[in-house]
Motif scaffolding. Structure first.
Motif, PDB file in Angstrom:
ATOM      1  N   ASN A   1     -43.449  -6.904   8.057  1.00 53.68           N
ATOM      2  CA  ASN A   1     -42.785  -6.654   9.329  1.00 53.68           C
ATOM      3  C   ASN A   1     -41.398  -6.055   9.079  1.00 53.68           C
ATOM      4  OD1 ASN A   1     -42.144  -6.525  12.000  1.00 53.68           O
ATOM      5  ND2 ASN A   1     -42.183  -8.714  12.381  1.00 53.68           N
TER       6      ASN A   1
ATOM      7  N   THR B   1     -41.676  -2.582  13.769  1.00 56.82           N
ATOM      8  CA  THR B   1     -42.734  -2.866  14.730  1.00 56.82           C
ATOM      9  C   THR B   1     -42.873  -1.694  15.684  1.00 56.82           C
ATOM     10  OG1 THR B   1     -42.247  -5.229  14.615  1.00 56.82           O
ATOM     11  CG2 THR B   1     -43.543  -4.484  16.484  1.00 56.82           C
TER      12      THR B   1
ATOM     13  N   GLN C   1     -47.393  -3.708  12.983  1.00 52.14           N
ATOM     14  CA  GLN C   1     -46.351  -4.202  12.072  1.00 52.14           C
ATOM     15  C   GLN C   1     -46.524  -3.516  10.723  1.00 52.14           C
ATOM     16  OE1 GLN C   1     -46.887  -8.468  11.994  1.00 52.14           O
ATOM     17  NE2 GLN C   1     -45.701  -8.773  13.868  1.00 52.14           N
TER      18      GLN C   1
ATOM     19  N   GLY D   1     -44.951  -3.098   6.801  1.00 49.54           N
ATOM     20  CA  GLY D   1     -44.082  -3.578   5.740  1.00 49.54           C
ATOM     21  C   GLY D   1     -44.101  -2.618   4.573  1.00 49.54           C
TER      22      GLY D   1
ATOM     23  N   CYS E   1     -54.936  -6.998   8.988  1.00 48.65           N
ATOM     24  CA  CYS E   1     -54.070  -6.370   7.983  1.00 48.65           C
ATOM     25  C   CYS E   1     -54.850  -5.482   7.020  1.00 48.65           C
ATOM     26  CB  CYS E   1     -53.323  -7.441   7.199  1.00 48.65           C
ATOM     27  SG  CYS E   1     -52.108  -8.365   8.168  1.00 48.65           S
TER      28      CYS E   1
ATOM     29  N   GLY F   1     -37.989  -4.926  12.341  1.00 47.95           N
ATOM     30  CA  GLY F   1     -38.697  -6.177  12.110  1.00 47.95           C
ATOM     31  C   GLY F   1     -37.790  -7.264  11.558  1.00 47.95           C
TER      32      GLY F   1
ATOM     33  N   CYS G   1     -38.075  -8.799   8.824  1.00 47.01           N
ATOM     34  CA  CYS G   1     -37.850  -8.696   7.377  1.00 47.01           C
ATOM     35  C   CYS G   1     -36.521  -8.011   7.071  1.00 47.01           C
ATOM     36  CB  CYS G   1     -38.994  -7.926   6.731  1.00 47.01           C
ATOM     37  SG  CYS G   1     -40.570  -8.806   6.725  1.00 47.01           S
TER      38      CYS G   1
END
Length: 282
Positions: free
Chosen positions: A42, A45, A59, A61, A77, A173, A175
């Motif tokens: 994340n 987003t 999302q 990453g 995912c 996000g 993160c």
């Protein structure tokens, strides 16, 4: 006292210095936050897709891309996005984030033997080198986080074409936030620990004091013992007739703090001869 070219310092307690405690608390906290930021998908987003349900969002990453929904908790995912993962920022972020975690662990392993509170004094060389490694790990975290934040709206992806209208809503996000906090924790903790190599603020940062100051303070604080002189009491005992407070003979005798002279014994008169004393008696 012989002159010394170098000043001698002494620690008055075995307590771990505050700068080492500060660094050893912030460094593990930053490690946990950076680990979460590295593995969680994340970093940004994407919402409001065209021809997709309104409750669906994406999302992304640095390791995987997930599709989720705000209605249910099911997350998919298994999405493949070669365009997104081939970007330079993604490759750099992967390498620096993993390297940051490794360097943090090495820094803690080096600093822990130096921050031993059961010794007279810490090993400042080891603690300072560990702090330097932790500081560098924080810098390696901030670099990809700041770079990604700067261009996160323009990173291309095949999941949704961000260049074609209407553009989806792109949000930062969690993160990114965790990465910033973790990197700042490691930078502050490592920098403070590294400062321990240098003796500044009069040695207060290391919990040390000059030997001259300690000895000088002790001699100044020492007071010369006062000599006690006992003075005999000169208060005369009042007679029982002239005072309204009753006194006993024993209490009056105990009130005297100096020895009294012994009274001479009364001479006896030999009156065996009709009550007349002899010449020897006179």
């Amino acid at each position: 006292m012989p002159s010394r070219s170098r000043q001698e310092w002494i620690r008055l307690s075995m307590r771990t210095p505050g700068i080492l405690i500060f660094g050893m608390v912030l460094a593990p906290c930053g490690l946990i936050l950076n680990l979460t930021s590295t593995v969680a998908p994340n970093w940004r987003t994407l919402t409001e897709f065209q021809n997709r349900p309104a409750d669906e969002f994406l999302q992304q990453g640095i390791w995987e891309v997930c599709r989720a929904s705000s209605i249910n908790t099911r997350i998919d995912c298994s999405l493949q996005d070669a365009t997104y993962f081939q970007q330079q920022i993604i490759e750099v972020a992967r390498g620096l984030m993993v390297a940051s975690l490794i360097v943090t662990l090495v820094g803690l392993a080096v600093a822990i033997p130096g921050v031993r509170c059961w010794k007279d004094r810490p090993n400042w060389i080891l603690a300072g080198l560990g702090g330097l490694l932790i500081f560098l790990s924080g810098v390696m975290t901030i670099i990809p986080i700041a770079w990604y934040t700067h261009i996160f709206r323009t990173i291309p992806t095949v999941s949704i074409n961000t260049a074609a209208p209407p553009n989806p809503a792109v949000q930062v996000g969690y993160c990114i936030i965790l990465g910033y906090i973790g990197g700042i924790f490691e930078i502050l903790g490592g920098l403070v620990m590294f400062i321990g190599i240098c003796r500044c603020c009069g040695g207060k940062n290391r919990g040390e004091t000059r030997v001259e100051e300690v000895t000088g303070t002790r001699f100044r604080n020492q007071k010369r013992p006062t000599r006690r002189v006992e003075v005999p009491s000169l208060d005369r005992a009042r007679s029982s007739a002239s005072s309204s407070i009753p006194y006993s003979k024993d209490s009056m005798d105990e009130d005297v703090s100096f020895p009294r002279a012994k009274s001479t014994a009364a001479r006896t008169v030999n009156t065996s001869n009709g009550g007349r004393p002899y010449d020897v008696d006179l």
